[in-house]
Design an enzyme around this catalytic site. Sequence first.
Site, short mmCIF file in Angstrom:
data_model
loop_
_atom_site.label_atom_id
_atom_site.label_comp_id
_atom_site.label_asym_id
_atom_site.label_seq_id
_atom_site.Cartn_x
_atom_site.Cartn_y
_atom_site.Cartn_z
N ASN A 79 30.07 39.47 41.03
CA ASN A 79 31.28 39.77 41.78
C ASN A 79 31.54 38.70 42.84
OD1 ASN A 79 28.94 41.00 42.90
ND2 ASN A 79 30.14 42.36 44.17
N GLU A 124 33.85 38.37 46.09
CA GLU A 124 34.74 39.07 47.01
C GLU A 124 35.61 38.08 47.79
OE1 GLU A 124 32.30 41.76 49.31
OE2 GLU A 124 32.04 43.07 47.57
N CYS A 168 35.41 41.52 40.06
CA CYS A 168 34.14 42.18 39.71
C CYS A 168 33.32 41.30 38.76
CB CYS A 168 34.40 43.50 39.01
SG CYS A 168 35.18 44.75 40.04
N GLU A 211 31.95 42.01 35.91
CA GLU A 211 32.31 42.13 34.48
C GLU A 211 33.48 41.22 34.13
OE1 GLU A 211 31.84 44.43 36.74
OE2 GLU A 211 31.10 46.31 35.89
N CYS A 215 34.19 49.55 36.73
CA CYS A 215 35.42 50.12 37.32
C CYS A 215 36.55 50.11 36.28
CB CYS A 215 35.82 49.34 38.57
SG CYS A 215 36.75 47.83 38.25
N CYS A 259 38.08 46.66 35.27
CA CYS A 259 37.20 45.92 34.36
C CYS A 259 37.24 46.52 32.96
CB CYS A 259 35.77 45.91 34.88
SG CYS A 259 35.61 44.82 36.30
#
Length: 138
Positions: free
Chosen positions: A47, A49, A58, A60, A92, A95
């Site tokens: 990830n 940010e 993210c 993924e 999530c 993703c």
Amino acid sequence: MNVTPDVEKAHKIAWMARSQAHAPYSKFQVGAALKLAGVEDAVPGCNVENASYGATICAERTAVCTAVSFFGQIKPEFLVIVTGEKNATVPCGVCLQVLAEFCGDEMPVYLGNDTGIIAQKKFKDFLPKAFRVFEVNK
Ligand code: THU
């Protein structure tokens, strides 16, 4: 959990990717490894940010975008996702939609942590009725 050497290797790749995560805001580091047909090593993702929180990517999605950037038309075989949590962390919704573009309903998804793989699911367990325009390569 007992898994194949391929999955074990991908777990290591995901765990390594997790250590690269840029997560200064949430402190929640995630690693992913997407194994592709015809490609030996799973493609890593972590990830990333952002100070503008909504711009966060993210692990993924990092893995999917890296895989497409390297290999173009990808055929995912399985996905490993790792966090530092005791219990398995699931992908999530954003993703899942991105993964649905390339991953089939039956694709195995392995969830893990520092101890190894702790759960095995299928993509359809998370998103049973994925919105797709194209049929996924199998
Ligand atoms: N995160 C992932 O990398 N993958 C997921 O499926 C869920 C959440 C990241 C995003 C953010 O950097 C942090 O975890 C906390 O939400």
